[in-house]
Design a protein around this motif. Structure first.
Motif, mmCIF file in Angstrom:
data_model
loop_
_atom_site.group_PDB
_atom_site.id
_atom_site.type_symbol
_atom_site.label_atom_id
_atom_site.label_comp_id
_atom_site.label_asym_id
_atom_site.label_seq_id
_atom_site.Cartn_x
_atom_site.Cartn_y
_atom_site.Cartn_z
ATOM 1 N N ILE A 85 113.564 122.516 -86.123
ATOM 2 C CA ILE A 85 112.300 122.765 -86.828
ATOM 3 C C ILE A 85 111.352 123.542 -85.915
ATOM 4 O O ILE A 85 110.729 124.524 -86.346
ATOM 5 N N TYR A 86 111.245 123.132 -84.659
ATOM 6 C CA TYR A 86 110.368 123.842 -83.724
ATOM 7 C C TYR A 86 110.842 125.273 -83.491
ATOM 8 O O TYR A 86 110.035 126.194 -83.364
ATOM 9 N N ARG A 87 112.163 125.498 -83.448
ATOM 10 C CA ARG A 87 112.680 126.870 -83.289
ATOM 11 C C ARG A 87 112.341 127.723 -84.502
ATOM 12 O O ARG A 87 111.988 128.894 -84.369
ATOM 13 N N LEU A 88 112.423 127.137 -85.699
ATOM 14 C CA LEU A 88 112.058 127.880 -86.908
ATOM 15 C C LEU A 88 110.576 128.241 -86.899
ATOM 16 O O LEU A 88 110.190 129.339 -87.317
ATOM 17 N N ILE A 89 109.742 127.332 -86.402
ATOM 18 C CA ILE A 89 108.302 127.599 -86.306
ATOM 19 C C ILE A 89 108.044 128.720 -85.310
ATOM 20 O O ILE A 89 107.281 129.651 -85.575
ATOM 21 N N ASP A 90 108.698 128.653 -84.132
ATOM 22 C CA ASP A 90 108.516 129.681 -83.104
ATOM 23 C C ASP A 90 109.014 131.044 -83.570
ATOM 24 O O ASP A 90 108.429 132.076 -83.239
ATOM 25 N N ALA A 91 110.092 131.060 -84.360
ATOM 26 C CA ALA A 91 110.648 132.325 -84.841
ATOM 27 C C ALA A 91 109.824 132.908 -85.978
ATOM 28 O O ALA A 91 110.009 134.069 -86.344
ATOM 29 N N GLY A 92 108.932 132.115 -86.561
ATOM 30 C CA GLY A 92 108.109 132.600 -87.662
ATOM 31 C C GLY A 92 108.745 132.392 -89.024
ATOM 32 O O GLY A 92 108.191 132.815 -90.041
#
Length: 115
Positions: A85-92
């Motif tokens: 979830i955090y990676r998806l947030i960071d990737a936009g």
């Protein structure tokens, strides 16, 4: 007093036939007894892990009604790890907002993620 009884048994670990004076003996030697103990301990650990996996926390039905979800609730809803979830947030790919130290994700963004 020693027993004069002779009992022919089969080793539970290696399967070899042996003669014992006790009816409770299960293995032919100390080496087989140690190996059998280790195998039982290993099997107990595997059973504990399987049982723990089967006792996963039930899905919270309130999550399906909320407009804004925390990262933990989002993980439960879509079945992904917190770091995903955090990676998806960071990737936009997933838009999120911060409320103090808490990260909240609108339900519409989760729905848009799968469109």
């Amino acid at each position: 007093m020693s027993s004069t009884i002779k009992v022919e048994k089969t080793c539970q670990h290696c399967g070899k036939k042996f003669i014992t004076q006790k009816t409770t003996t299960k293995c032919c030697s100390h080496r087989c007894a140690s190996a059998a103990y280790k195998q039982r301990a290993r099997n107990a650990k595997v059973e504990a892990v399987i049982q723990k996996e089967n006792e996963q926390k039930p899905f919270n039905p309130i999550v399906t009604q909320k407009e804004f979800l925390s990262v933990k609730e989002t993980c439960q809803l879509i079945g992904a790890s917190r770091w995903t979830i955090y990676r998806l947030i960071d990737a936009g790919s997933l838009k999120a907002s911060k409320l103090g130290s808490r990260t909240i994700i609108p339900r519409t963004e989760i729905n848009n993620l799968f469109k």
